[in-house]
Design a protein around this motif. Structure first.
Motif, PDB file in Angstrom:
ATOM      1  N   MET A   1      45.822  95.233  68.480  1.00 18.67           N
ATOM      2  CA  MET A   1      45.361  93.842  68.178  1.00 18.67           C
ATOM      3  C   MET A   1      44.163  94.675  66.733  1.00 18.67           C
ATOM      4  SD  MET A   1      46.487  92.078  69.765  1.00 18.67           S
ATOM      5  CE  MET A   1      45.223  90.245  69.944  1.00 18.67           C
ATOM      6  N   ILE A   2      44.151  93.653  66.435  1.00 20.06           N
ATOM      7  CA  ILE A   2      44.019  93.425  64.895  1.00 20.06           C
ATOM      8  C   ILE A   2      42.402  92.920  64.484  1.00 20.06           C
ATOM      9  CG2 ILE A   2      43.840  94.259  62.558  1.00 20.06           C
ATOM     10  CD1 ILE A   2      45.599  95.362  63.316  1.00 20.06           C
ATOM     11  N   LYS A   3      41.358  93.906  64.250  1.00 16.96           N
ATOM     12  CA  LYS A   3      39.774  93.685  64.409  1.00 16.96           C
ATOM     13  C   LYS A   3      40.413  92.729  63.295  1.00 16.96           C
ATOM     14  CE  LYS A   3      35.470  94.068  65.005  1.00 16.96           C
ATOM     15  NZ  LYS A   3      34.712  94.719  65.580  1.00 16.96           N
ATOM     16  N   THR A   4      39.461  91.766  63.106  1.00 15.35           N
ATOM     17  CA  THR A   4      39.161  90.289  61.919  1.00 15.35           C
ATOM     18  C   THR A   4      38.196  89.891  62.148  1.00 15.35           C
ATOM     19  OG1 THR A   4      40.466  88.295  62.572  1.00 15.35           O
ATOM     20  CG2 THR A   4      42.238  90.329  61.369  1.00 15.35           C
ATOM     21  N   ALA A   5      38.032  88.543  60.726  1.00 11.82           N
ATOM     22  CA  ALA A   5      36.589  88.277  60.726  1.00 11.82           C
ATOM     23  C   ALA A   5      36.460  87.035  61.486  1.00 11.82           C
ATOM     24  CB  ALA A   5      36.248  88.159  59.513  1.00 11.82           C
ATOM     25  N   ASN A   6      37.874  86.707  62.270  1.00  5.73           N
ATOM     26  CA  ASN A   6      37.442  85.717  63.371  1.00  5.73           C
ATOM     27  C   ASN A   6      38.145  85.879  64.903  1.00  5.73           C
ATOM     28  OD1 ASN A   6      36.902  83.615  61.423  1.00  5.73           O
ATOM     29  ND2 ASN A   6      39.586  83.771  59.785  1.00  5.73           N
ATOM     30  N   GLY A   7      38.239  87.478  65.144  1.00  2.84           N
ATOM     31  CA  GLY A   7      37.999  87.652  66.075  1.00  2.84           C
ATOM     32  C   GLY A   7      39.633  88.377  66.557  1.00  2.84           C
ATOM     33  N   LEU A   8      40.308  88.458  67.351  1.00  3.93           N
ATOM     34  CA  LEU A   8      41.254  89.575  66.777  1.00  3.93           C
ATOM     35  C   LEU A   8      42.749  88.777  67.099  1.00  3.93           C
ATOM     36  CD1 LEU A   8      40.657  91.709  70.363  1.00  3.93           C
ATOM     37  CD2 LEU A   8      40.022  92.637  67.667  1.00  3.93           C
ATOM     38  N   ARG A   9      43.724  89.648  66.205  1.00  3.57           N
ATOM     39  CA  ARG A   9      45.259  88.859  65.795  1.00  3.57           C
ATOM     40  C   ARG A   9      46.230  90.282  66.719  1.00  3.57           C
ATOM     41  NH1 ARG A   9      47.911  91.382  61.645  1.00  3.57           N
ATOM     42  NH2 ARG A   9      46.453  91.288  59.841  1.00  3.57           N
ATOM     43  N   LYS A  10      47.674  89.738  66.976  1.00  3.22           N
ATOM     44  CA  LYS A  10      48.391  90.588  67.220  1.00  3.22           C
ATOM     45  C   LYS A  10      48.526  91.384  65.375  1.00  3.22           C
ATOM     46  CE  LYS A  10      50.216  88.692  70.645  1.00  3.22           C
ATOM     47  NZ  LYS A  10      51.826  87.933  71.290  1.00  3.22           N
ATOM     48  N   PRO A  11      49.208  92.801  65.171  1.00  2.00           N
ATOM     49  CA  PRO A  11      49.682  93.784  63.989  1.00  2.00           C
ATOM     50  C   PRO A  11      51.102  92.513  63.642  1.00  2.00           C
ATOM     51  CG  PRO A  11      50.140  94.570  66.163  1.00  2.00           C
ATOM     52  CD  PRO A  11      49.134  93.716  66.592  1.00  2.00           C
ATOM     53  N   THR A  12      51.158  92.311  62.287  1.00  2.00           N
ATOM     54  CA  THR A  12      52.400  91.388  62.315  1.00  2.00           C
ATOM     55  C   THR A  12      53.197  93.293  62.747  1.00  2.00           C
ATOM     56  OG1 THR A  12      51.803  92.597  59.850  1.00  2.00           O
ATOM     57  CG2 THR A  12      50.995  90.527  59.880  1.00  2.00           C
ATOM     58  N   ILE A  13      54.783  92.700  61.600  1.00  4.08           N
ATOM     59  CA  ILE A  13      56.115  93.616  61.759  1.00  4.08           C
ATOM     60  C   ILE A  13      55.556  94.924  61.028  1.00  4.08           C
ATOM     61  CG2 ILE A  13      57.905  94.188  62.004  1.00  4.08           C
ATOM     62  CD1 ILE A  13      58.508  91.326  62.395  1.00  4.08           C
ATOM     63  N   PHE A  14      54.923  94.669  59.555  1.00  2.00           N
ATOM     64  CA  PHE A  14      55.302  95.302  59.144  1.00  2.00           C
ATOM     65  C   PHE A  14      53.914  96.805  59.699  1.00  2.00           C
ATOM     66  CE2 PHE A  14      52.601  97.046  55.434  1.00  2.00           C
ATOM     67  CZ  PHE A  14      53.154  98.582  54.960  1.00  2.00           C
ATOM     68  N   GLU A  15      52.772  95.673  59.836  1.00  2.00           N
ATOM     69  CA  GLU A  15      51.570  96.772  59.906  1.00  2.00           C
ATOM     70  C   GLU A  15      51.986  97.555  61.744  1.00  2.00           C
ATOM     71  OE1 GLU A  15      48.014  94.003  59.028  1.00  2.00           O
ATOM     72  OE2 GLU A  15      48.846  93.842  61.514  1.00  2.00           O
ATOM     73  N   ALA A  16      52.926  97.025  62.872  1.00  2.00           N
ATOM     74  CA  ALA A  16      53.163  97.600  63.739  1.00  2.00           C
ATOM     75  C   ALA A  16      53.992  98.615  63.025  1.00  2.00           C
ATOM     76  CB  ALA A  16      53.953  96.202  64.582  1.00  2.00           C
ATOM     77  N   PHE A  17      54.911  99.010  62.533  1.00  2.96           N
ATOM     78  CA  PHE A  17      56.111  99.467  62.434  1.00  2.96           C
ATOM     79  C   PHE A  17      55.231 100.873  61.725  1.00  2.96           C
ATOM     80  CE2 PHE A  17      58.611 101.442  58.784  1.00  2.96           C
ATOM     81  CZ  PHE A  17      59.776 102.015  59.099  1.00  2.96           C
ATOM     82  N   PHE A  18      54.003  99.946  60.460  1.00  5.39           N
ATOM     83  CA  PHE A  18      53.076 101.857  59.581  1.00  5.39           C
ATOM     84  C   PHE A  18      52.644 102.070  60.834  1.00  5.39           C
ATOM     85  CE2 PHE A  18      49.591 103.048  57.971  1.00  5.39           C
ATOM     86  CZ  PHE A  18      49.621 103.354  57.159  1.00  5.39           C
ATOM     87  N   PHE A 215      41.691 104.200  61.503  1.00  5.52           N
ATOM     88  CA  PHE A 215      42.264 102.587  61.591  1.00  5.52           C
ATOM     89  C   PHE A 215      40.957 102.014  62.711  1.00  5.52           C
ATOM     90  CE2 PHE A 215      46.478 105.363  60.788  1.00  5.52           C
ATOM     91  CZ  PHE A 215      46.060 104.691  59.240  1.00  5.52           C
ATOM     92  N   PRO A 216      39.637 101.561  62.339  1.00  4.25           N
ATOM     93  CA  PRO A 216      39.051 101.366  63.361  1.00  4.25           C
ATOM     94  C   PRO A 216      39.437  99.838  63.355  1.00  4.25           C
ATOM     95  CG  PRO A 216      37.671 101.798  60.927  1.00  4.25           C
ATOM     96  CD  PRO A 216      38.783 102.335  60.931  1.00  4.25           C
ATOM     97  N   LYS A 217      39.785  99.340  62.993  1.00  2.00           N
ATOM     98  CA  LYS A 217      39.965  97.511  62.931  1.00  2.00           C
ATOM     99  C   LYS A 217      41.325  97.791  63.932  1.00  2.00           C
ATOM    100  CE  LYS A 217      38.955  95.787  58.363  1.00  2.00           C
ATOM    101  NZ  LYS A 217      38.890  94.602  57.360  1.00  2.00           N
ATOM    102  N   LEU A 218      41.871  98.763  64.332  1.00  2.00           N
ATOM    103  CA  LEU A 218      42.686  98.500  65.076  1.00  2.00           C
ATOM    104  C   LEU A 218      42.581  99.082  66.543  1.00  2.00           C
ATOM    105  CD1 LEU A 218      45.974  98.068  66.209  1.00  2.00           C
ATOM    106  CD2 LEU A 218      45.791 100.569  65.634  1.00  2.00           C
ATOM    107  N   LYS A 219      42.450  98.013  67.208  1.00  2.00           N
ATOM    108  CA  LYS A 219      41.927  97.783  68.758  1.00  2.00           C
ATOM    109  C   LYS A 219      42.619  97.806  69.523  1.00  2.00           C
ATOM    110  CE  LYS A 219      37.869  97.723  66.685  1.00  2.00           C
ATOM    111  NZ  LYS A 219      37.303  98.474  67.181  1.00  2.00           N
ATOM    112  N   HIS A 220      42.482  98.350  71.499  1.00  4.14           N
ATOM    113  CA  HIS A 220      43.819  98.794  72.158  1.00  4.14           C
ATOM    114  C   HIS A 220      43.930  97.030  72.085  1.00  4.14           C
ATOM    115  CE1 HIS A 220      43.486 102.757  73.402  1.00  4.14           C
ATOM    116  NE2 HIS A 220      42.367 103.089  72.485  1.00  4.14           N
ATOM    117  N   ARG A 221      45.512  97.213  72.884  1.00  3.02           N
ATOM    118  CA  ARG A 221      46.360  96.012  72.772  1.00  3.02           C
ATOM    119  C   ARG A 221      46.589  96.799  74.312  1.00  3.02           C
ATOM    120  NH1 ARG A 221      51.566  93.926  72.599  1.00  3.02           N
ATOM    121  NH2 ARG A 221      52.457  95.218  71.333  1.00  3.02           N
TER     122      ARG A 221
END
Length: 222
Positions: A1-18, A215-221
């Motif tokens: 999961m990606i940490k954002t100002a509004n909480g957590l969201r799933k990584p996009t396809i580009f982010e996951a591939f990267f 990449f501290p914004k990347l959280k355990h999923r």
């Protein structure tokens, strides 16, 4: 999961591939560096290097066979077939083994083993830290994992309440046993040195630290 100002969201396809591609390359780079330096590799890689040396096998193929064995262990630990993860494991090991073999050959061609001993040891420990950082990234992504690192993830969160150090030690007990048995049979040992001890005692600690700084914004999923 990606940490954002509004909480957590799933990584996009580009982010996951990267994140996946980067962690795969960093892991293979670090493993290739430690094997070429021959001052001690991460436990599984050191074990694979000894099998390859003792039986004149390609280390790439040994790592692939190891990966298949780890998939079976993970099935036993979770007590069910997680087909998406198993398929992801197969994809990972299909690329990982050849990449490690490539980077090993690359660093040997550069003559890394002929550098002054303090530099070789430093590069070896750097390689292990790179391995731990790569593991941290794709364990948090939890999309496609090396089966050995998925084993650590399973042990960490299903058996040891999130403790990465204990999970890593239990994971490492298997290749450590293989190394000891081969050493007793063949009276020789390779890829086991200062770096191996560093990996055994501190790779879990480096992994915990990498969770916070790489990449501290990347959280355990989970």
């Amino acid at each position: 999961m990606i940490k954002t100002a509004n909480g957590l969201r799933k990584p996009t396809i580009f982010e996951a591939f990267f994140y996946f591609a980067l962690s795969l390359l960093v892991n293979a780079f670090g493993n290739g560096l430690t094997v070429a330096a021959n001052m001690g590799s991460s436990m599984w890689t050191a074990s694979a290097a000894n099998i390859a040396n003792d039986f004149s096998f390609s280390i790439s193929w040994v790592l692939i066979i190891y990966g298949a064995s780890q998939i079976l262990i993970n099935i036993v630990l979770t007590r069910h077939f997680d087909w998406p993860h198993i398929f992801g494991n197969i994809i990972f090991i299909s690329f990982f083994g050849p990449f490690v073999g490539f980077f090993k050959s690359f660093f040997l061609t550069l003559g890394i083993a002929n550098l002054p001993l303090p530099i070789v040891i430093s590069l070896d420990i750097l390689g292990i830290c790179l391995i731990a950082t790569a593991v941290s990234i794709y364990q948090r992504l939890n999309l496609i994992l090396h089966p050995g690192d998925e084993m650590t993830n399973i042990l960490r969160f299903q058996y040891f309440k999130g403790n990465a150090k204990i999970a890593q030690w239990v994971n490492f007990s298997i290749p450590a046993t293989v190394i000891i048995v081969l050493m007793l049979i063949f009276r020789q040992i390779t890829a086991v040195n200062i770096g191996t001890l560093f990996a055994f005692f501190f790779q879990g600690t480096v992994l915990n630290y990498a969770d916070k700084v790489a990449f501290p914004k990347l959280k355990h999923r989970l």
